[in-house]
Scaffold this motif. Structure first.
Motif, mmCIF file in Angstrom:
data_model
loop_
_atom_site.group_PDB
_atom_site.id
_atom_site.type_symbol
_atom_site.label_atom_id
_atom_site.label_comp_id
_atom_site.label_asym_id
_atom_site.label_seq_id
_atom_site.Cartn_x
_atom_site.Cartn_y
_atom_site.Cartn_z
ATOM 1 N N CYS A 146 44.479 46.748 30.789
ATOM 2 C CA CYS A 146 45.243 45.756 30.038
ATOM 3 C C CYS A 146 45.165 46.040 28.537
ATOM 4 C CB CYS A 146 44.734 44.347 30.344
ATOM 5 S SG CYS A 146 45.272 43.778 31.975
ATOM 6 N N HIS A 152 39.823 38.683 29.230
ATOM 7 C CA HIS A 152 40.140 39.682 30.245
ATOM 8 C C HIS A 152 40.455 41.024 29.581
ATOM 9 C CE1 HIS A 152 41.745 41.550 33.844
ATOM 10 N NE2 HIS A 152 42.761 41.945 33.098
ATOM 11 N N CYS A 171 38.965 44.709 30.332
ATOM 12 C CA CYS A 171 39.846 45.511 31.186
ATOM 13 C C CYS A 171 40.537 46.603 30.370
ATOM 14 C CB CYS A 171 40.881 44.594 31.841
ATOM 15 S SG CYS A 171 42.040 45.487 32.879
ATOM 16 N N CYS A 181 47.234 44.602 34.739
ATOM 17 C CA CYS A 181 46.989 43.868 35.976
ATOM 18 C C CYS A 181 48.180 42.942 36.213
ATOM 19 C CB CYS A 181 45.724 43.037 35.854
ATOM 20 S SG CYS A 181 44.268 44.040 35.574
HETATM 21 ZN ZN LIG Z 1 43.522 43.808 33.442
#
Ligand SMILES: [Zn+2]
Length: 88
Positions: free
Chosen positions: A43, A36, A40, A10
Motif C-alpha cells: 500500500c 495500515h 504494508c 490491498c
Molecule cells: Zn495493504
C-alpha cells in the motif's frame, strides 16, 4: 483505477487510500488507513505511485473527458421513461 502501471494495493484499502489522498476520510478512518500504510509495503508503494501520478496530472495534463460511449450509454438509460415498464 485499473491502470496496470500501478502496483496493487490491498483490495480492502484501495478506495480508502484514494479517499485519504483526497482528504475525504473521517479522522478516525484516516488514522486506521495511515496505520495500515505504515505496516504494508504494498500500500505504501501504491500511495507513492498514486501521489506521483496525481502530481503529474495536476501539473498540466488535461483531465480525461468522459468517452462518447459512456455518454451514450448513460443518456440512453435516462431517456427511457420509468413508466414504460408499467404499461401493458
Ligand atoms: Zn495493504
Amino acid at each position: 483505477m485499473n491502470d496496470p502501471t500501478l502496483p496493487r494495493a490491498c483490495a480492502d484499502y484501495e478506495h480508502d487510500l484514494v479517499d485519504l489522498h483526497d482528504g475525504a476520510l473521517a479522522p478516525e478512518q484516516a488514522r486506521t488507513v495511515r496505520l495500515h500504510v505504515e505496516r504494508c509495503a504494498r500500500c505504501r508503494a501504491w500511495v507513492q505511485t498514486f501521489a506521483a501520478l496525481d502530481a503529474q496530472l495536476a501539473a498540466g495534463l488535461p483531465r480525461p473527458a468522459l468517452s462518447a460511449n459512456f455518454r451514450r450509454a448513460t443518456s440512453g438509460a435516462a431517456d427511457r421513461p420509468v413508466e414504460a415498464r408499467r404499461t401493458r
